[in-house]
Design an enzyme around this catalytic site. Structure first.
Site, PDB file in Angstrom:
ATOM      1  N   ASN A   1       0.796  -1.220   0.000  1.00 12.82           N
ATOM      2  CA  ASN A   1       0.000   0.000   0.000  1.00 12.82           C
ATOM      3  C   ASN A   1       0.830   1.273   0.000  1.00 12.82           C
ATOM      4  O   ASN A   1       0.287   2.350   0.045  1.00 12.82           O
ATOM      5  CB  ASN A   1      -0.946   0.002   1.215  1.00 12.82           C
ATOM      6  CG  ASN A   1      -1.921   1.155   1.177  1.00 12.82           C
ATOM      7  OD1 ASN A   1      -2.385   1.557   0.123  1.00 12.82           O
ATOM      8  ND2 ASN A   1      -2.216   1.720   2.335  1.00 12.82           N
TER       9      ASN A   1
ATOM     10  N   TYR B   1       2.467   9.337 -11.550  1.00 14.83           N
ATOM     11  CA  TYR B   1       1.478   8.578 -10.781  1.00 14.83           C
ATOM     12  C   TYR B   1       0.635   7.688 -11.689  1.00 14.83           C
ATOM     13  O   TYR B   1       0.464   6.495 -11.419  1.00 14.83           O
ATOM     14  CB  TYR B   1       0.592   9.535  -9.978  1.00 14.83           C
ATOM     15  CG  TYR B   1      -0.270   8.835  -8.955  1.00 14.83           C
ATOM     16  CD1 TYR B   1       0.296   8.266  -7.822  1.00 14.83           C
ATOM     17  CD2 TYR B   1      -1.646   8.752  -9.119  1.00 14.83           C
ATOM     18  CE1 TYR B   1      -0.489   7.630  -6.878  1.00 14.83           C
ATOM     19  CE2 TYR B   1      -2.443   8.119  -8.172  1.00 14.83           C
ATOM     20  CZ  TYR B   1      -1.857   7.554  -7.058  1.00 14.83           C
ATOM     21  OH  TYR B   1      -2.637   6.915  -6.127  1.00 14.83           O
TER      22      TYR B   1
ATOM     23  N   LYS C   1       0.948   3.569 -11.483  1.00 14.89           N
ATOM     24  CA  LYS C   1      -0.221   2.772 -11.101  1.00 14.89           C
ATOM     25  C   LYS C   1      -0.629   1.841 -12.237  1.00 14.89           C
ATOM     26  O   LYS C   1      -1.092   0.717 -11.988  1.00 14.89           O
ATOM     27  CB  LYS C   1      -1.375   3.670 -10.647  1.00 14.89           C
ATOM     28  CG  LYS C   1      -1.092   4.353  -9.313  1.00 14.89           C
ATOM     29  CD  LYS C   1      -0.750   3.344  -8.222  1.00 14.89           C
ATOM     30  CE  LYS C   1      -0.556   3.988  -6.874  1.00 14.89           C
ATOM     31  NZ  LYS C   1      -0.336   3.005  -5.795  1.00 14.89           N
TER      32      LYS C   1
ATOM     33  N   THR D   1      -7.427  11.066   2.486  1.00 13.23           N
ATOM     34  CA  THR D   1      -6.152  10.840   3.168  1.00 13.23           C
ATOM     35  C   THR D   1      -5.298  12.099   3.065  1.00 13.23           C
ATOM     36  O   THR D   1      -5.696  13.093   2.446  1.00 13.23           O
ATOM     37  CB  THR D   1      -5.394   9.677   2.493  1.00 13.23           C
ATOM     38  OG1 THR D   1      -5.116  10.067   1.136  1.00 13.23           O
ATOM     39  CG2 THR D   1      -6.205   8.392   2.515  1.00 13.23           C
TER      40      THR D   1
END
Length: 167
Positions: A4, A71, A75, A106
């Site tokens: 994670n 990113y 991913k 988050t």
């Protein structure tokens, strides 16, 4: 086993991204997942097989967001690596999944919302999600992942899947 860890930075057009930040990003988001997955697959084979590997991905793996070249690319790499791992380890009974958790409020989301539109043209979408409270809760995401891992009736049909919205 759940991988994670992930970085979002650098948030900028790729032409303006700091090379050292790009390298750290790829080391964490790709190599971290590969090393963790390797360790778990080797462990499960020594233990006689089985197990569930979950690599946390993102909707950004299949979406184009200017300012997130690293990113989105890393991913997407997580999704594809997980597909390969699922095939490579299927004979040992290991199930592997790349899971996009949806939008969860988050510290990463706070960082996104604090970004300028020049660096990240889609920032208003994420600010609106915050204003609307349109987030998946961490508990909701965890419950979906645990169900996929331990409830035969909830086992996903695809290696790459997205947690449904909780709002």
């Amino acid at each position: 086993w759940i991988n994670n860890a992930g970085l979002l930075e650098p948030i900028a057009p790729l032409r303006d991204a700091d090379p050292d930040q790009l390298e750290a990003h790829v080391r964490t988001n790709v190599l971290g997942v590969l090393y963790g997955s390797r360790a778990y697959a080797r462990h499960r084979r020594r233990a006689g097989g089985g197990g569930v590997l979950v690599n946390i991905s993102s909707g950004a793996a299949t979406s184009v967001y200017e300012g997130w070249a690293a990113y989105c690319a890393t991913k997407a790499a997580v999704d594809q690596a997980t597909r390969v791992i699922a095939r490579e380890e299927s004979d040992a009974g290991l199930r592997a999944y790349a899971v996009a958790p949806g939008v969860v409020d988050t510290d990463m989301q706070a960082m996104i919302r604090a970004t300028s539109p020049e660096a990240f043209p889609h920032v208003e979408r994420f600010r609106q999600l915050a204003e609307d409270g349109a987030f998946n809760s961490p508990g909701w995401v965890a419950d979906r992942i645990l169900a996929a891992a331990f409830d035969p009736g909830a086992e996903p049909s695809d290696v790459v899947w997205r947690v449904p919205n909780d709002y």
